[in-house]
Design an enzyme around this catalytic site. Structure first.
Site, PDB file in Angstrom:
ATOM      1  N   LYS A  99     -52.669  17.610  36.284  1.00 12.72           N
ATOM      2  CA  LYS A  99     -53.608  18.679  35.954  1.00 12.72           C
ATOM      3  C   LYS A  99     -52.882  19.754  35.154  1.00 12.72           C
ATOM      4  O   LYS A  99     -52.008  20.452  35.670  1.00 12.72           O
ATOM      5  CB  LYS A  99     -54.215  19.316  37.208  1.00 12.72           C
ATOM      6  CG  LYS A  99     -55.409  20.228  36.878  1.00 12.72           C
ATOM      7  CD  LYS A  99     -55.661  21.273  37.928  1.00 12.72           C
ATOM      8  CE  LYS A  99     -54.929  22.562  37.652  1.00 12.72           C
ATOM      9  NZ  LYS A  99     -55.375  23.256  36.414  1.00 12.72           N
ATOM     10  N   GLY A 142     -48.552  28.059  45.892  1.00 12.31           N
ATOM     11  CA  GLY A 142     -47.603  27.106  46.439  1.00 12.31           C
ATOM     12  C   GLY A 142     -47.662  27.012  47.955  1.00 12.31           C
ATOM     13  O   GLY A 142     -47.575  25.915  48.533  1.00 12.31           O
ATOM     14  N   GLU A 167     -41.929  24.681  42.755  1.00 14.05           N
ATOM     15  CA  GLU A 167     -41.133  25.687  42.037  1.00 14.05           C
ATOM     16  C   GLU A 167     -42.034  26.893  41.881  1.00 14.05           C
ATOM     17  O   GLU A 167     -42.988  26.868  41.112  1.00 14.05           O
ATOM     18  CB  GLU A 167     -40.665  25.128  40.691  1.00 14.05           C
ATOM     19  CG  GLU A 167     -39.518  25.929  40.099  1.00 14.05           C
ATOM     20  CD  GLU A 167     -40.000  27.103  39.269  1.00 14.05           C
ATOM     21  OE1 GLU A 167     -40.034  28.227  39.833  1.00 14.05           O
ATOM     22  OE2 GLU A 167     -40.347  26.908  38.110  1.00 14.05           O
ATOM     23  N   CYS A 176     -40.130  31.662  34.574  1.00 13.26           N
ATOM     24  CA  CYS A 176     -39.751  31.776  35.985  1.00 13.26           C
ATOM     25  C   CYS A 176     -38.333  32.298  36.151  1.00 13.26           C
ATOM     26  O   CYS A 176     -38.052  33.075  37.065  1.00 13.26           O
ATOM     27  CB  CYS A 176     -39.890  30.420  36.672  1.00 13.26           C
ATOM     28  SG  CYS A 176     -41.590  29.804  36.741  1.00 13.26           S
ATOM     29  N   GLU A 209     -42.332  39.866  41.592  1.00 12.08           N
ATOM     30  CA  GLU A 209     -42.095  39.149  40.340  1.00 12.08           C
ATOM     31  C   GLU A 209     -43.062  39.680  39.286  1.00 12.08           C
ATOM     32  O   GLU A 209     -44.276  39.523  39.403  1.00 12.08           O
ATOM     33  CB  GLU A 209     -42.298  37.649  40.511  1.00 12.08           C
ATOM     34  CG  GLU A 209     -42.040  36.887  39.217  1.00 12.08           C
ATOM     35  CD  GLU A 209     -42.254  35.386  39.355  1.00 12.08           C
ATOM     36  OE1 GLU A 209     -41.607  34.630  38.602  1.00 12.08           O
ATOM     37  OE2 GLU A 209     -43.057  34.973  40.204  1.00 12.08           O
TER      38      GLU A 209
END
Length: 486
Positions: free
Chosen positions: A179, A237, A254, A288, A390
């Site tokens: 996806k 996640g 990740e 990232c 982040e």
């Protein structure tokens, strides 16, 4: 740009074995984040489409598993050749849907080819092992594929991350359902076509486009999927881990990070300034492993910050297809609004000094795109959101530190642990940073570089498992032992 709607439908049918009438009538518009213009559109897949793709992967599994690892490697090598031949067209498509400068898109496409070549190159070395057990007999240990793998690709580096997942999974003999991100599916679809044209049998790699809460969740929940590999936000996640572990699925997650960059007083200042500039503003900070927090020794801070501010103010911002552009737009309006809120709150609370930037670019010709000014913020406190969260965009918070002990302590003040870098000419300093900074990868006098030979992944809330190298190949297979009693 030429539109590919019929071609996407044909490709989805060919790869995934989907009948014409099975696709949902609704579509997802893919827009250029630099202009707001529609580039193309792709089908908004359904849970039924996921089931059909899994069925297609299951039907292709036995034949693909029977191929030798060398045969699978040859297909990857041929695909890499075709990608290199078409790299300019692929890079332009990537820039149109993602926004990054064409130069960066070219590097990413070439990186994808490099990954396939790496896995093709090691295919001949993938052999079993004989364990001699003396009078007890002997054992033959081989690795076999897991089965059907579900892969969810993010929008920030969609080509490179597709390579990280497709390369080892296919070489190990798995079939896949992939996806892509809703905002950047086009280049992933084109790369799937290239794999098919290079000899990948129908059904081995299946693409289902659509929204994450529909297609992604259906993929994770499907009982026919043996492994999920996801790159994206920590929140998503954790949801995936909850769903997948209840069915004992294998997982690679990740989930990003808040990567520190430590610059000591003995560092090469100009080299470190270059590293901070690229490490934070490459891909508009949407990486990232980007430099998300900068710690500079106070003995060199004034000189370092002056040079860095000058370099930031020299960046050319614009449409990634234009010549000489250093930084393109953000990919998501939601992400830009979040950055606006965090920076504005920092300014309003006097929680940092904005040395340059801070705010959207909304004048012509930027007013139709998702641009944000490259921003440098000094004297940021540890508890500020710029340091504790982040921030996925072109904002670099800086804190001065008196020594290495303080730098390491502040670098570890995070729930993440993906990457980190230290800039020094002292080997002992570099070793201490490697030993003590909580991160899956620690660079010395560089940042961002992740070649396919090197395992990549984080600790803590940065995820589970490793991408790249032999470690990734192992994660897409399992051992099986034949015990021979003589």
């Amino acid at each position: 740009m030429e539109r590919y709607e019929d071609e996407w439908l044909n490709m989805l049918m060919r790869i995934g074995g989907t009948d014409v009438g099975s696709l949902d009538d609704s579509w997802i518009n893919v827009k250029n984040p630099a202009t707001g213009e529609q580039v193309d559109r792709v089908p908004a897949g359904s849970t039924d489409d996921v089931s059909r793709a899994v069925d297609a992967a299951g039907a292709a599994s036995a034949g693909w598993k029977k191929k030798t690892v060398r045969e699978r490697g040859i297909i990857l090598f041929h695909a890499a050749e075709k990608v290199r031949e078409q790299h300019k067209e692929l890079a332009r498509l990537l820039t149109l849907e993602q926004g990054k400068p064409l130069r960066e898109a070219i590097d990413e496409v070439r990186g994808y080819a490099n990954i396939l070549e790496f896995y093709a190159g090691i295919s001949a070395s993938q052999q079993g092992e004989m364990v001699r057990l003396g009078t007890s007999g002997d054992a033959l240990v081989v690795r076999e594929p897991l089965g059907i793998c579900g892969v969810i690709i993010p929008w920030n580096m969609p080509v490179l991350i597709m390579g990280w997942k497709v390369g080892p999974a296919l070489l190990a003999g798995n079939t896949m359902v992939l996806k892509p991100a809703s905002t950047t599916p086009l280049t992933n679809l084109r790369l799937a076509q290239i794999l098919e044209a290079s000899g990948l049998p129908p059904g081995v790699l299946n693409i289902v486009t659509g929204q994450g809460e529909i297609v992604g969740e259906a993929l994770v929940k499907h009982p026919g999927i043996q492994k999920i590999s996801f790159t994206g936000s920590c929140t998503t996640g954790l949801r995936i881990r909850e769903l997948a572990t209840s069915q004992l699925k294998e997982l690679t997650l990740e989930l990003g990070g808040s990567d520190p960059m430590i610059v000591m007083d003995d560092a090469d200042i100009d080299k470190a300034v270059d590293g901070a500039l690229r490490g934070r503003f490459y891909n508009a900070g949407q990486t990232c492993t980007a430099v998300k927090r900068l710690f500079v020794h106070d003995a060199i801070a004034d000189t370092f910050m002056q040079k860095l501010k000058q370099r930031i103010e020299g960046l050319k911002i614009g449409n990634g297809l234009e010549a000489g552009v250093d930084m393109g737009p953000l990919n998501s309006p939601v992400q830009r609004e979040r950055i606006v809120q965090i920076v504005d709150a920092t300014r309003d609370a006097d929680a940092g000094t904005i040395l340059t930037g801070g705010g959207v670019l909304n004048e012509t010709p930027y007013d139709r795109g998702l641009f944000y000014r490259p921003t440098l913020v000094a004297d940021v406190m540890p508890e500020n959101r710029l340091m504790s969260e982040e921030v996925f965009g072109p904002v670099l918070p800086v804190m001065t530190v008196p020594d290495l002990d303080t730098a390491i302590r502040e670098a570890n003040r995070t729930r993440y642990g993906l990457g980190a870098s230290v800039w020094t000419t002292n080997l002992h300093t570099a070793k201490r940073a490697f030993d003590e900074v909580h991160a899956g990868i620690v660079w010395v006098n560089r940042h961002l570089t992740v070649p396919p030979e090197v395992p990549f992944g984080g600790m803590n809330e940065s995820g589970i498992g490793r991408e790249n190298g032999l470690h990734a190949l192992d994660s897409y297979s399992r051992t099986k032992t034949l015990f021979l009693g003589w």
